[in-house]
Design a protein around this motif. Structure first.
Motif, short mmCIF file in Angstrom:
data_model
loop_
_atom_site.label_atom_id
_atom_site.label_comp_id
_atom_site.label_asym_id
_atom_site.label_seq_id
_atom_site.Cartn_x
_atom_site.Cartn_y
_atom_site.Cartn_z
N GLY A 1 -2.49 3.17 14.90
CA GLY A 1 -2.74 2.75 13.53
C GLY A 1 -1.54 3.00 12.65
N PRO A 2 -1.34 2.18 11.62
CA PRO A 2 -0.16 2.33 10.77
C PRO A 2 -0.36 3.35 9.66
CG PRO A 2 -1.42 0.45 10.04
CD PRO A 2 -2.14 1.01 11.25
N ASN A 3 0.76 3.84 9.15
CA ASN A 3 0.78 4.48 7.85
C ASN A 3 1.11 3.40 6.82
OD1 ASN A 3 0.28 7.12 8.80
ND2 ASN A 3 2.43 7.40 9.30
N VAL A 4 1.03 3.77 5.56
CA VAL A 4 1.35 2.82 4.49
C VAL A 4 2.30 3.51 3.52
CG1 VAL A 4 -0.69 3.50 3.13
CG2 VAL A 4 0.37 1.26 2.75
N LEU A 5 3.26 2.76 3.02
CA LEU A 5 4.18 3.27 1.99
C LEU A 5 3.57 2.96 0.63
CD1 LEU A 5 6.80 4.39 0.84
CD2 LEU A 5 7.90 2.20 1.38
N VAL A 6 3.26 4.01 -0.11
CA VAL A 6 2.65 3.86 -1.44
C VAL A 6 3.53 4.52 -2.49
CG1 VAL A 6 0.24 3.63 -0.70
CG2 VAL A 6 1.21 5.91 -0.99
N VAL A 7 3.51 3.96 -3.68
CA VAL A 7 4.24 4.53 -4.81
C VAL A 7 3.28 4.77 -5.96
CG1 VAL A 7 6.39 3.37 -4.15
CG2 VAL A 7 4.85 2.28 -5.79
N HIS A 8 3.63 5.72 -6.82
CA HIS A 8 2.85 5.93 -8.04
C HIS A 8 3.06 4.72 -8.96
CE1 HIS A 8 1.77 7.69 -11.97
NE2 HIS A 8 0.89 8.37 -11.25
#
Length: 321
Positions: free
Chosen positions: A118-125
């Motif tokens: 399963g993937p991780n996700v790149l998230v920003v504030h």
């Protein structure tokens, strides 16, 4: 991970006949606490095996030491095929390069079968003025080390995902490690961190509510849960090699009978090809990882080599407690 009733109700797809079957109850050692994705993978497999083999299958959680305690417990068991390890990317791939005094080596194991990827996700504030990977990279290049990113701990998969991203893009940011992903997520939501690599399901509710902005997934392909999110590797030539997945897999002892490894692999593949298993995993943002033993061994070796180079370049060295 949101897989309901993982230990029950899994329809059995019979594996092809094999020359080896257990003569007594079998044990799956899980070097992680109950409830996480590694534990879920083990319980899905255990439910299938009890139906297919007609033998009890015990899931034995041995958490601690970043997965090393459970891995050592597995290696102390008789190598007769009745005890197997449901491991993951940490103790079975990155640990070989992270820890100076790791008490085992990769050749102690027989890679048997993939289970879950399963993937991780790149998230920003939301306060970060970036709606794409290229915009985030531009901000990082314009002001090196002006941003903080968090993780569940030094050397954990989300940390290494960030390290590799920064290496490939030639950018710098300050890593802030936490004891687990929950406190890191709290700080990101508060705006004290600017971005983070996180498990897709763990971040999904915040993405959907607009509390975080997702800009890419870490896997080589798009996720069915967020099909509009591009893989990082597709966003820039510098990131073409980038492919990071959280994975769970089945390992035997290197001295286990070859017939036992083949039989375990056949059962794992049968379970993973069940439509209900596929649906459960995809609902949780993951995919079944179906592979023959040789194919899976090549995957593990590639993962070990990939992370060895990332860790060496970063200069990360940890001591076992």
């Amino acid at each position: 991970m949101g897989i309901a009733a993982a230990s029950a109700g899994v329809p059995v797809r019979r594996a092809a006949a094999s020359g080896w079957r257990p003569s007594r109850p079998v044990r799956l050692v899980v070097p992680a606490p109950p409830g996480g994705i590694t534990d879920i993978g083990a319980r899905l497999l255990a439910a299938h095996l009890q139906e297919s083999w007609g033998q009890p299958c015990v899931v034995d959680n041995k958490a601690g030491g970043g997965g090393v305690i459970g891995t050592q417990d597995f290696l102390r068991a008789a190598p007769d095929g009745h005890t197997m390890l449901v491991g993951n990317i940490g103790p079975q791939a990155t640990a070989y390069s992270l820890f100076r005094n790791l008490p085992y080596t990769a050749d102690a194991f027989a890679p048997t079968s993939g289970l879950i990827r399963g993937p991780n996700v790149l998230v920003v504030h939301p306060s970060v003025p970036a709606t794409s990977v290229s915009e985030l990279v531009a901000l990082l290049r314009r002001a090196p080390r002006s941003m903080n990113y968090g993780s569940s701990g030094i050397g954990q998969s989300p940390h290494l995902a960030g390290v590799w991203f920064l290496q490939l893009t030639g950018t710098e940011a300050t890593h802030v490690p936490f004891r687990g992903s929950a406190p890191a997520m709290t700080e990101l939501l508060a705006g004290n961190l600017q971005f983070m690599f996180e498990n897709l399901i763990a971040a999904s509710q915040h993405i959907q509510a607009g509390r975080l902005r997702a800009i890419a997934v870490t896997s080589a392909t798009r996720s069915p849960l967020f099909p509009d999110l591009p893989p990082l590797r597709d966003t820039a030539p510098d990131l073409a090699a980038y492919d990071v997945s959280t994975w769970v897999a089945l390992f035997g002892h290197a001295a286990a009978p070859r017939e036992a490894i083949i039989s375990w692999n056949a059962e794992a593949r049968a379970m993973l090809q069940s439509p209900q298993t596929v649906a459960q995993l995809r609902q949780a943002g993951s995919e079944p990882h179906v592979a023959m033993p040789e194919e899976f061994a090549a995957f593990v070796n590639a993962e070990i080599g990939k992370w060895r180079e990332v860790i060496r370049r970063e200069g990360l060295v940890l001591e076992m407690n």
